[in-house]
Design a protein around this motif. Structure first.
Motif, mmCIF file in Angstrom:
data_model
loop_
_atom_site.group_PDB
_atom_site.id
_atom_site.type_symbol
_atom_site.label_atom_id
_atom_site.label_comp_id
_atom_site.label_asym_id
_atom_site.label_seq_id
_atom_site.Cartn_x
_atom_site.Cartn_y
_atom_site.Cartn_z
ATOM 1 N N PHE A 27 0.839 -1.201 0.000
ATOM 2 C CA PHE A 27 0.000 0.000 0.000
ATOM 3 C C PHE A 27 0.874 1.250 0.000
ATOM 4 O O PHE A 27 0.618 2.191 -0.750
ATOM 5 N N LYS B 40 2.366 1.942 -3.327
ATOM 6 C CA LYS B 40 1.390 2.475 -4.278
ATOM 7 C C LYS B 40 0.946 3.890 -3.910
ATOM 8 O O LYS B 40 0.679 4.712 -4.778
ATOM 9 N N HIS B 41 0.853 4.167 -2.603
ATOM 10 C CA HIS B 41 0.398 5.473 -2.117
ATOM 11 C C HIS B 41 1.419 6.055 -1.135
ATOM 12 O O HIS B 41 1.171 6.099 0.064
ATOM 13 N N PHE C 254 -6.453 -1.174 4.757
ATOM 14 C CA PHE C 254 -6.210 -1.783 3.453
ATOM 15 C C PHE C 254 -5.730 -3.222 3.624
ATOM 16 O O PHE C 254 -6.254 -4.143 2.991
ATOM 17 N N MET D 95 -6.408 -7.033 -3.739
ATOM 18 C CA MET D 95 -5.680 -5.774 -3.577
ATOM 19 C C MET D 95 -6.307 -4.665 -4.411
ATOM 20 O O MET D 95 -6.416 -3.526 -3.956
ATOM 21 N N SER D 96 -6.748 -4.990 -5.629
ATOM 22 C CA SER D 96 -7.356 -3.946 -6.471
ATOM 23 C C SER D 96 -8.702 -3.499 -5.894
ATOM 24 O O SER D 96 -9.029 -2.311 -5.923
ATOM 25 N N ASP E 86 -7.922 -1.323 -2.894
ATOM 26 C CA ASP E 86 -7.407 -0.040 -3.358
ATOM 27 C C ASP E 86 -8.533 0.841 -3.883
ATOM 28 O O ASP E 86 -8.586 2.041 -3.602
ATOM 29 N N TYR F 61 -10.376 2.236 -0.966
ATOM 30 C CA TYR F 61 -9.603 3.307 -0.327
ATOM 31 C C TYR F 61 -9.760 4.612 -1.095
ATOM 32 O O TYR F 61 -10.026 5.670 -0.521
ATOM 33 N N ARG F 62 -9.610 4.545 -2.429
ATOM 34 C CA ARG F 62 -9.729 5.760 -3.251
ATOM 35 C C ARG F 62 -11.136 6.346 -3.172
ATOM 36 O O ARG F 62 -11.308 7.564 -3.104
#
Length: 188
Positions: A59, A62-63, A85, A103-104, A107, A110-111
């Motif tokens: 995570f 990615k972020h 996450f 995971m997608s 994610d 989260y977004r």
């Protein structure tokens, strides 16, 4: 007694046998019922790792901007977004979803949550403007802005604190003296 190895019982026995110390009253009782000994680690402490730690690291890759949000807040009830996450990915994997898909999905959630928070605050500001009142403080500020708000007091203090002003004046005088001494010695 730090130069001798062993526990209190062993060290005391060595001192008594070497006639360096008289036999204490409690020595016989302690020999009959010695204290419990616990195994010691071999100098290597194992790192504590949780199952979701792998996903938390992914995570953050990615972020990276969310690293500032994960400041440990002891009084907070909500876990940081990265932990949520990781827990969500584990939950989806338990339900039989493949890792990449889990995971997608996590994610995307989260977004979506992040967007909803921004929209909610924008709506709060809009309502405050319509009412003619001051907009409320951002309930979801960035961690950087939180830290800057805490430090703002100290930044402003440097201009008004007399002790700091004296130090600055003293430093300026020392610089002037160094310049004067440096140029005089060089023959300019």
């Amino acid at each position: 007694m730090s130069f001798m190895k062993g526990d209190l019982l062993t060290k005391t026995r060595k001192l008594v046998n070497g006639l360096a110390k008289p036999q204490p009253v409690w020595l016989k009782a302690m020999e009959h019922a010695p204290p419990a000994t616990f195994p010691r680690p071999d100098g290597k402490l194992k790192t504590i790792s949780l199952p979701e730690d792998v996903y938390i690291n992914k995570f953050f890759q990615k972020h990276p901007e969310s690293k500032g949000q994960d400041v440990i807040k002891i009084s907070a009830y909500d876990p940081p977004p990265a932990r949520l996450f990781g827990l969500r990915v584990l939950e989806l994997k338990e339900q039989g979803v493949p890792e990449e898909e889990a995971m997608s999905v996590a994610d995307m959630e989260y977004r979506k949550e992040k967007k909803e928070k921004k929209k909610a605050y924008a709506r709060l500001k809009q309502i405050a403007r319509l009412q003619g009142t001051k907009p409320p403080p951002n309930p979801y500020p960035s961690a950087i802005k939180e830290r800057q708000a805490l430090e703002r007091k100290f930044v402003r203090e440097r201009f008004s604190n007399p002790e700091i002003l004296k130090l600055v004046q003293k430093m300026k005088e020392e610089k002037r003296a160094e310049r004067y001494d440096g140029t005089a010695g060089a023959g300019f």
